[in-house]
Design a protein around this motif. Sequence first.
Motif, mmCIF file in Angstrom:
data_model
loop_
_atom_site.group_PDB
_atom_site.id
_atom_site.type_symbol
_atom_site.label_atom_id
_atom_site.label_comp_id
_atom_site.label_asym_id
_atom_site.label_seq_id
_atom_site.Cartn_x
_atom_site.Cartn_y
_atom_site.Cartn_z
ATOM 1 N N ALA A 104 35.546 37.001 33.939
ATOM 2 C CA ALA A 104 35.069 35.619 33.856
ATOM 3 C C ALA A 104 34.657 35.058 35.206
ATOM 4 N N VAL A 105 35.320 35.492 36.284
ATOM 5 C CA VAL A 105 35.082 34.891 37.598
ATOM 6 C C VAL A 105 34.916 35.973 38.659
ATOM 7 N N ILE A 106 33.906 35.805 39.512
ATOM 8 C CA ILE A 106 33.766 36.631 40.708
ATOM 9 C C ILE A 106 34.380 35.827 41.852
ATOM 10 N N ASP A 107 35.465 36.301 42.405
ATOM 11 C CA ASP A 107 36.282 35.508 43.318
ATOM 12 C C ASP A 107 35.724 35.475 44.741
ATOM 13 N N ASP A 108 36.410 34.730 45.603
ATOM 14 C CA ASP A 108 35.986 34.569 46.995
ATOM 15 C C ASP A 108 35.755 35.920 47.670
ATOM 16 N N GLY A 109 34.557 36.124 48.213
ATOM 17 C CA GLY A 109 34.260 37.289 49.029
ATOM 18 C C GLY A 109 34.408 38.633 48.353
ATOM 19 N N THR A 110 34.426 38.668 47.030
ATOM 20 C CA THR A 110 34.719 39.915 46.319
ATOM 21 C C THR A 110 33.812 41.062 46.753
ATOM 22 N N PHE A 111 32.518 40.795 46.874
ATOM 23 C CA PHE A 111 31.569 41.840 47.261
ATOM 24 C C PHE A 111 30.852 41.500 48.578
ATOM 25 N N ALA A 112 31.465 40.702 49.392
ATOM 26 C CA ALA A 112 30.853 40.324 50.673
ATOM 27 C C ALA A 112 30.660 41.545 51.573
ATOM 28 N N ASP A 113 29.547 41.533 52.290
ATOM 29 C CA ASP A 113 29.208 42.588 53.254
ATOM 30 C C ASP A 113 28.961 43.956 52.608
ATOM 31 N N CYS A 114 28.574 43.951 51.334
ATOM 32 C CA CYS A 114 28.092 45.186 50.704
ATOM 33 C C CYS A 114 26.606 45.285 51.036
ATOM 34 N N ILE A 115 26.318 45.620 52.263
ATOM 35 C CA ILE A 115 24.965 45.477 52.816
ATOM 36 C C ILE A 115 23.958 46.471 52.250
ATOM 37 N N SER A 116 24.431 47.555 51.640
ATOM 38 C CA SER A 116 23.506 48.552 51.085
ATOM 39 C C SER A 116 23.215 48.332 49.611
ATOM 40 N N CYS A 117 23.845 47.331 49.027
ATOM 41 C CA CYS A 117 23.704 47.105 47.588
ATOM 42 C C CYS A 117 22.271 46.690 47.230
ATOM 43 N N GLU A 118 21.673 47.399 46.268
ATOM 44 C CA GLU A 118 20.316 47.101 45.828
ATOM 45 C C GLU A 118 20.268 46.534 44.415
ATOM 46 N N SER A 119 21.371 46.646 43.671
ATOM 47 C CA SER A 119 21.387 46.170 42.284
ATOM 48 C C SER A 119 22.701 45.460 41.974
ATOM 49 N N ILE A 120 22.589 44.253 41.411
ATOM 50 C CA ILE A 120 23.753 43.493 40.952
ATOM 51 C C ILE A 120 23.504 43.101 39.500
ATOM 52 N N VAL A 121 24.402 43.518 38.626
ATOM 53 C CA VAL A 121 24.289 43.192 37.208
ATOM 54 C C VAL A 121 25.600 42.546 36.764
ATOM 55 N N LEU A 122 25.528 41.279 36.375
ATOM 56 C CA LEU A 122 26.710 40.549 35.929
ATOM 57 C C LEU A 122 26.625 40.319 34.428
ATOM 58 N N SER A 123 27.707 40.579 33.725
ATOM 59 C CA SER A 123 27.710 40.403 32.269
ATOM 60 C C SER A 123 27.704 38.925 31.900
ATOM 61 N N GLU A 124 27.408 38.641 30.649
ATOM 62 C CA GLU A 124 27.330 37.263 30.166
ATOM 63 C C GLU A 124 28.686 36.579 30.109
ATOM 64 N N THR A 125 29.774 37.345 30.269
ATOM 65 C CA THR A 125 31.106 36.723 30.251
ATOM 66 C C THR A 125 31.440 36.054 31.577
ATOM 67 N N VAL A 126 30.669 36.330 32.624
ATOM 68 C CA VAL A 126 30.913 35.705 33.930
ATOM 69 C C VAL A 126 30.457 34.244 33.877
ATOM 70 N N THR A 127 31.396 33.328 34.134
ATOM 71 C CA THR A 127 31.074 31.899 34.108
ATOM 72 C C THR A 127 31.220 31.235 35.476
ATOM 73 N N GLY A 143 40.107 40.687 42.221
ATOM 74 C CA GLY A 143 40.649 39.766 43.212
ATOM 75 C C GLY A 143 39.717 39.467 44.376
ATOM 76 N N LYS A 144 40.198 38.593 45.233
ATOM 77 C CA LYS A 144 39.452 38.183 46.424
ATOM 78 C C LYS A 144 39.225 39.373 47.360
ATOM 79 N N TYR A 145 38.014 39.472 47.869
ATOM 80 C CA TYR A 145 37.639 40.501 48.848
ATOM 81 C C TYR A 145 37.959 41.914 48.355
ATOM 82 N N ALA A 146 37.977 42.110 47.054
ATOM 83 C CA ALA A 146 38.347 43.404 46.485
ATOM 84 C C ALA A 146 37.442 44.534 46.961
ATOM 85 N N PHE A 147 36.148 44.249 47.129
ATOM 86 C CA PHE A 147 35.190 45.267 47.579
ATOM 87 C C PHE A 147 34.532 44.848 48.896
#
Length: 264
Positions: A84-107, A64-68
């Motif tokens: 399938a979808v990364i929603d509004d602000g789901t991972f916003a302000d994860c300022i320490s994140c160094e790696s993002i891996v999205l699967s091929e099912t994300v459209t 969901g939205k702003y989940a993390f």
Amino acid sequence: MANFLVDVEIPEGIIEITENTIENHRNVRSVKIPESVLVIGDRAFADCVNLKEIKIPSTVMAIGKYAFYNCASLESIEIPEGIAVIDDGTFADCISCESIVLSETVTGIKEKAFANCTGVKNLVLPSNLTSCAANAFPNSRKYLCVNKAYRYQNGMMVNTENNMLLFYDGEDETVVTPPDCRGISYRAFYKTKAKCVRVSEGVSSISDEAFAGTSGVSVIMPESIDYIELSAFDGSSKILCHKGSYAETWCRESGLKQLEDEIA
């Protein structure tokens, strides 16, 4: 009394994690999610500022939205197959994140999904996005192009695998879509500076809110258009169509204003 960090284990059998599933978000150090979970709801882990890592099971179908939101210590994000979808602000302000891996099912990646994730060093993106907000990443025009499927030119981001125009974030008021473009995606011109957009011949579809929020924009439509979402334009948009075309019929039936000049 001091606040102690805690390790949380979601009970087996839980189907959805909501904002209220976990108490004292700021004290959470780790979370174990069982495979019974199908949905991670809006703000489910928001403000878990001490959460460093989390494994999302492959059973999860939606986040969901702003989940993390504001998981400021989260070091990596991996989205499993099935989302399938990364929603509004789901991972916003994860300022320490160094790696993002999205699967091929994300459209689709929506507004500010990864806003302020400025420390990313490893980025793996799917090659089949059909929509992506211009502000999904801190600098989407740079982030998307780490995958060779995405080309940024003249203020427009195009997925060269499916030929969708994902977004326009340029400064020009007069825009011509690329000749290889075949579709205009969700909110592609939403609230942009564009005043006149000539959609190139070959484009067949206009998605939800593609031109919404761009006040008074004039759009020149090709004969190749054969599908337009009902909410593609707002009431201030002006459309120039070929006589007898699908676009002309659609404009007439939807009550949208058509320009009277002939298409050159």
